[in-house]
Scaffold this active site. Sequence first.
Site, PDB file in Angstrom:
ATOM      1  N   LEU A 205      -5.584   3.158 -25.204  1.00  0.00           N
ATOM      2  CA  LEU A 205      -6.500   2.230 -24.532  1.00  0.00           C
ATOM      3  C   LEU A 205      -5.797   0.880 -24.361  1.00  0.00           C
ATOM      4  CD1 LEU A 205      -8.343   4.499 -25.540  1.00  0.00           C
ATOM      5  CD2 LEU A 205     -10.102   2.800 -25.965  1.00  0.00           C
TER       6      LEU A 205
ATOM      7  N   PRO B 254      -5.509  -3.136 -23.261  1.00  0.00           N
ATOM      8  CA  PRO B 254      -6.323  -4.351 -23.133  1.00  0.00           C
ATOM      9  C   PRO B 254      -6.075  -5.064 -21.812  1.00  0.00           C
ATOM     10  CG  PRO B 254      -4.424  -4.825 -24.495  1.00  0.00           C
ATOM     11  CD  PRO B 254      -4.369  -3.344 -24.186  1.00  0.00           C
TER      12      PRO B 254
ATOM     13  N   THR C 264      -5.574  -8.173 -21.342  1.00  0.00           N
ATOM     14  CA  THR C 264      -4.607  -9.272 -21.448  1.00  0.00           C
ATOM     15  C   THR C 264      -3.161  -8.794 -21.479  1.00  0.00           C
ATOM     16  OG1 THR C 264      -4.984  -9.243 -23.832  1.00  0.00           O
ATOM     17  CG2 THR C 264      -6.178 -10.895 -22.543  1.00  0.00           C
ATOM     18  N   ASN C 265      -2.938  -7.506 -21.714  1.00  0.00           N
ATOM     19  CA  ASN C 265      -1.573  -6.966 -21.731  1.00  0.00           C
ATOM     20  C   ASN C 265      -1.501  -5.665 -20.923  1.00  0.00           C
ATOM     21  OD1 ASN C 265       0.015  -8.794 -23.268  1.00  0.00           O
ATOM     22  ND2 ASN C 265      -0.895  -8.029 -25.157  1.00  0.00           N
TER      23      ASN C 265
ATOM     24  N   GLY D 257     -10.505  -5.341 -27.668  1.00  0.00           N
ATOM     25  CA  GLY D 257     -11.667  -5.918 -28.326  1.00  0.00           C
ATOM     26  C   GLY D 257     -12.276  -4.969 -29.343  1.00  0.00           C
TER      27      GLY D 257
ATOM     28  N   GLY E 293      -7.735  -5.196 -35.720  1.00  0.00           N
ATOM     29  CA  GLY E 293      -8.852  -6.071 -36.018  1.00  0.00           C
ATOM     30  C   GLY E 293      -8.802  -7.347 -35.200  1.00  0.00           C
TER      31      GLY E 293
ATOM     32  N   CYS F 150      -4.629 -12.515 -29.964  1.00  0.00           N
ATOM     33  CA  CYS F 150      -5.334 -12.641 -31.240  1.00  0.00           C
ATOM     34  C   CYS F 150      -4.482 -13.352 -32.288  1.00  0.00           C
ATOM     35  CB  CYS F 150      -5.758 -11.272 -31.758  1.00  0.00           C
ATOM     36  SG  CYS F 150      -4.442 -10.040 -31.782  1.00  0.00           S
TER      37      CYS F 150
ATOM     38  N   GLU G  40     -12.755 -17.357 -34.040  1.00  0.00           N
ATOM     39  CA  GLU G  40     -11.689 -17.092 -33.072  1.00  0.00           C
ATOM     40  C   GLU G  40     -11.995 -17.748 -31.730  1.00  0.00           C
ATOM     41  OE1 GLU G  40      -8.963 -13.233 -31.970  1.00  0.00           O
ATOM     42  OE2 GLU G  40     -11.128 -12.960 -31.922  1.00  0.00           O
TER      43      GLU G  40
ATOM     44  N   LEU H 132      -1.414  -4.732 -33.948  1.00  0.00           N
ATOM     45  CA  LEU H 132      -1.326  -5.280 -35.299  1.00  0.00           C
ATOM     46  C   LEU H 132      -2.446  -4.731 -36.171  1.00  0.00           C
ATOM     47  CD1 LEU H 132      -0.617  -9.012 -34.340  1.00  0.00           C
ATOM     48  CD2 LEU H 132       1.037  -7.203 -34.819  1.00  0.00           C
TER      49      LEU H 132
END
Length: 487
Positions: A118, A120, A122-123, A201, A219, A252, A342, A422
Site C-alpha cells: 500500500l 502513501p 506523499t511518497n 496513515g 505507526g 512522519c 503531530e 519505519l
Amino acid sequence: MGANDQGLTADQQQELDDVYSRAREALKVIEGYDQARVDRLCQAVAWAVSNKTTFSRLVDMGIAESRLGDPVSRMGKRMKIRGVLRDALRQKSVGILEEIPEKGLVKYGKPAGIIACLVPTTNPDLTPAGNAIYAIKARDVVIFSPHPRAKNTSAETVRLMREALDREGAPADILQCLTMVNIPMSQALMARADLVLATGGQPMVRAAYSSGRPAYGVGAGNSTMIIDETADTAQAAHNTMLSKTSDFGSGCSADGNLIIERSIFDDMLMQLDKEGGYLATEAEKASLRDVMWDAEGHRLPDTVAASPHELAKAAGFRIPKDRKFIMVRGDGIGKEHPFSSEKLTTLLAVYTYDGFEQALEMMQGIFEVGGKGHSCGIYSFNQDHIHHLALAAPVSRIMVRQPQSKANAGAFNNGMPMTSSLGCGTWGGNIVSENVHLKHYMNTTWVSVPIAEDRPPDAELFGDFYDAKLEEDAESAASETVIENGP
C-alpha cells in the site's frame, strides 16, 4: 467471489483476479533466479526511476497530482533509492545466508511470496521503488495499491520498473500496479497476499493488520528533539530547518517539537531565526490552531504538507518571503494542547525545560499525546544525557545530532537500514521496532546439525536459587519408588 472480495465491482474483481494470476506465474520464475541475476534486476529497476531526469519528472507529476509537497526537497528522496540499493546489494538473499558452526546452524533465504504494498500519497514514487528493490532481491513479486490521490504517479513509477525488467528478460509481472483503487480493492488485495506492507496513515495500517495476512505496518510520528546546554545551537537549528522543510514537513519523521534547555533558549531561537524560522505571535498561534485542528482535536487535511506561506495565509496572516517554517511557543502538553501532537506540515512547537529530568518528563508526555514508538532525538555532547534518553524514550529510534527526517530511515552518514517504512514496535501497534528492510521481505530456513552438548550445570543456571539438597531428596525418593515397585 470470496467473502474478502465483497464490495468490488465486476471490473475490479476481474483486475484483482488477473493481477494475482500473473503474479503467481511471475513468482514461479523469479524464485528460481540466482544471486547475480536478482542483483542485476535490482540495479535495473533502481536506475529506471532514480536517475535525475526521470525522478524529476515523477516528482513534478506526484506533486501536481496530489497537490502535496515541495518539488525541491522531494528530489532528495532519489538518494534514498540509492541507499536501499546499496543495502540490498551488500546482503545475501539466495541460498545460504549465514553459517554458525559453533551452533551447528545454517540459514537459507527463501521468498516471502506475493506482497501487497500500500503506497502513501506523499511518497508515490519512492515507496514503490524501495519496496521493489528489496522484494526483487528477496525473489518476491509485488502488487502495488497506490493512493487514489497519487495513483497515476505510482502507476508511472511501476511502469518504468516493469520496462526495466522486460529489457533484462525477466517477467514484467514481478511488479504490478492496480488501477481501480479504493478501500474495498485494497482490502481485497491484502486478503489474498502472502505478506502486506502498509506505509501510510493509521486507517491504512489498521486495515493491513485486520486483513488476516502477515503484515508490516508503521505507526504515527510526533518527532521530538531535546536540545541541552551542551548543544551546538547553530548545528541544531540548521538540522531542524532541514528536517522541518523536507517535502514541507509531510513526513512522519519531520521535527515537530523542540524541548530546549532554558539557558540556551534565546540563543536557539536566534539560530532558528537565522535558518528561516518565523515565531508566530499568540494571536497568529490561535489562528493556526483553528485551521490545523477541529474542535475535537482532529488534524484537518487542508494544511498538511503546506508551505509556511500557504499555512500562514490559511490562518489569515502573512510572513516574510524568506521564511522557511513557522514556530509556536508550546503552551502545554496533552490531548487538550494540539500543538504537542503531530503536525505534518511546516510548523513546530518550541518548549523550555529546567533540568534534564524535566526534559525527559516532557518528552514522555508528548509521546502520550501521539507518536509513541516512532522516533526522537537529542542535540547534546553529554553522553549521560544521551544514555538516559535512550533508557527513557518509548521509541524505536533516537537520532543524535542529526536531522530526523533525513536520518531516521537511513542516511549515508549513519548506520540505520535504508527504507521508507519505519516500524514502531508494540508502542505504535506494530510487530517490528526497527526499519523495515531486506530481512523482512524473506522467509528463512534454519538447518540444524548435532553439536557437543551445551548444558550448563544446574548450580550455574539457577544461581542463588539452586538447592542441591532438594535435587538429592527428589532423586532418593525416585530410587526408593523403583525398589518398592520393582519386578
